[in-house]
Scaffold this motif. Structure first.
Motif, short mmCIF file in Angstrom:
data_model
loop_
_atom_site.label_atom_id
_atom_site.label_comp_id
_atom_site.label_asym_id
_atom_site.label_seq_id
_atom_site.Cartn_x
_atom_site.Cartn_y
_atom_site.Cartn_z
N GLN A 136 -3.98 -2.55 6.74
CA GLN A 136 -2.69 -1.89 6.54
C GLN A 136 -2.56 -1.35 5.12
O GLN A 136 -2.04 -0.26 4.91
CB GLN A 136 -1.55 -2.86 6.85
CG GLN A 136 -1.41 -3.17 8.33
CD GLN A 136 -0.40 -4.26 8.61
OE1 GLN A 136 -0.10 -5.10 7.76
NE2 GLN A 136 0.14 -4.26 9.81
N HIS A 139 -4.49 1.80 4.94
CA HIS A 139 -3.74 2.85 5.63
C HIS A 139 -2.63 3.40 4.73
O HIS A 139 -2.47 4.62 4.61
CB HIS A 139 -3.14 2.31 6.93
CG HIS A 139 -2.11 3.19 7.54
ND1 HIS A 139 -2.43 4.37 8.21
CD2 HIS A 139 -0.76 3.10 7.57
CE1 HIS A 139 -1.31 4.95 8.61
NE2 HIS A 139 -0.29 4.20 8.25
N LEU A 140 -1.89 2.50 4.09
CA LEU A 140 -0.80 2.93 3.21
C LEU A 140 -1.34 3.73 2.02
O LEU A 140 -0.75 4.74 1.62
CB LEU A 140 0.02 1.74 2.72
CG LEU A 140 0.86 1.03 3.78
CD1 LEU A 140 1.46 -0.26 3.22
CD2 LEU A 140 1.95 1.95 4.31
N LYS A 142 -4.14 5.46 1.90
CA LYS A 142 -4.63 6.74 2.42
C LYS A 142 -3.46 7.68 2.67
O LYS A 142 -3.51 8.85 2.32
CB LYS A 142 -5.41 6.49 3.71
CG LYS A 142 -6.20 7.65 4.22
CD LYS A 142 -6.91 7.19 5.50
CE LYS A 142 -8.06 8.06 5.87
NZ LYS A 142 -8.70 7.60 7.10
N LYS A 143 -2.41 7.13 3.25
CA LYS A 143 -1.21 7.93 3.55
C LYS A 143 -0.56 8.43 2.26
O LYS A 143 -0.13 9.58 2.17
CB LYS A 143 -0.22 7.07 4.34
CG LYS A 143 0.96 7.80 4.89
CD LYS A 143 1.80 6.86 5.74
CE LYS A 143 3.06 7.54 6.20
NZ LYS A 143 3.89 6.65 7.00
N ALA A 144 -0.53 7.59 1.23
CA ALA A 144 0.09 7.96 -0.04
C ALA A 144 -0.72 9.02 -0.78
O ALA A 144 -0.16 9.82 -1.53
CB ALA A 144 0.26 6.73 -0.93
N SER A 145 -2.03 9.04 -0.55
CA SER A 145 -2.87 10.00 -1.27
C SER A 145 -2.85 11.40 -0.64
O SER A 145 -3.26 12.36 -1.27
CB SER A 145 -4.31 9.49 -1.33
OG SER A 145 -4.90 9.52 -0.05
N LYS A 146 -2.38 11.51 0.59
CA LYS A 146 -2.32 12.81 1.25
C LYS A 146 -1.10 13.58 0.76
O LYS A 146 0.00 13.03 0.68
CB LYS A 146 -2.23 12.66 2.77
CG LYS A 146 -3.50 12.18 3.41
CD LYS A 146 -3.36 12.14 4.91
CE LYS A 146 -4.64 11.66 5.56
NZ LYS A 146 -4.49 11.56 7.02
N ARG A 148 2.12 15.69 0.94
CA ARG A 148 3.13 15.84 2.00
C ARG A 148 3.45 17.31 2.19
O ARG A 148 3.63 18.05 1.25
CB ARG A 148 4.39 15.08 1.65
CG ARG A 148 4.15 13.57 1.63
CD ARG A 148 5.42 12.83 1.28
NE ARG A 148 6.46 13.12 2.25
CZ ARG A 148 6.99 12.24 3.08
NH1 ARG A 148 6.56 11.01 3.04
NH2 ARG A 148 7.95 12.56 3.91
#
Length: 152
Positions: A136, A139-140, A142-146, A148
């Motif tokens: 998790q 995942h967080l 990876k999500k933060a590095s993309k 928006r």
């Protein structure tokens, strides 16, 4: 049953199943192509010691499993959690008491096994804090590095 893993696999879950007539035990083989589903970053692990400690407490067990699947829980209404867990309590007051008792049980069982879990009920919202598991956290991150995309 059809299972989809990313864009790479759509197919059956069970490759083979047989029942031993003497022992009444089943032997089930999953399709080898499902192996990626069971990689370390593809599922949420539930702390079984906590789960067993909550034995016989259905709402508490449901809450433990539900929140184990949330990397960063956001607040839920008391009413929503009661509906999701299948509570049939018609009284808002006793429903909230049952939910609080179940959340207390999860908090205590988690603490007894070194797993963080805390909650606070503010108004009609339940705020849960728990550490994200390794997958998790990845995942967080990876999500933060993309970047928006702006909403239209």
């Amino acid at each position: 049953m059809t299972v989809k893993q990313g864009r790479y696999y759509i197919g059956g879950l069970i490759r083979f199943a047989a029942k031993d007539e003497e022992t009444q035990e089943w032997v089930i083989e999953l399709d080898d192509k499902l192996r990626p589903l069971f990689a370390g970053d593809q599922f949420t692990q539930i702390e079984w010691a906590v789960r067993h400690e909550l034995n016989g407490q259905q709402i508490a067990q449901w809450l433990h499993g539900f929140y184990a699947s949330h990397a960063k829980p956001f607040p839920f209404k008391v009413e929503t959690l009661l509906k999701l867990c299948g509570s049939e309590d018609a009284s808002a007051t006793s429903g909230k008491q049952k939910l609080r008792k179940a959340l207390d049980a999860v908090t205590e069982a988690s603490a007894a096994h070194g797993e963080g879990f805390s909650y606070e009920i503010r108004g009609d919202l339940v705020h849960v804090k728990k550490p994200a598991s390794g997958p998790q956290r990845r995942h967080l991150a990876k999500k933060a590095s993309k970047p928006r995309k702006p909403r239209a």
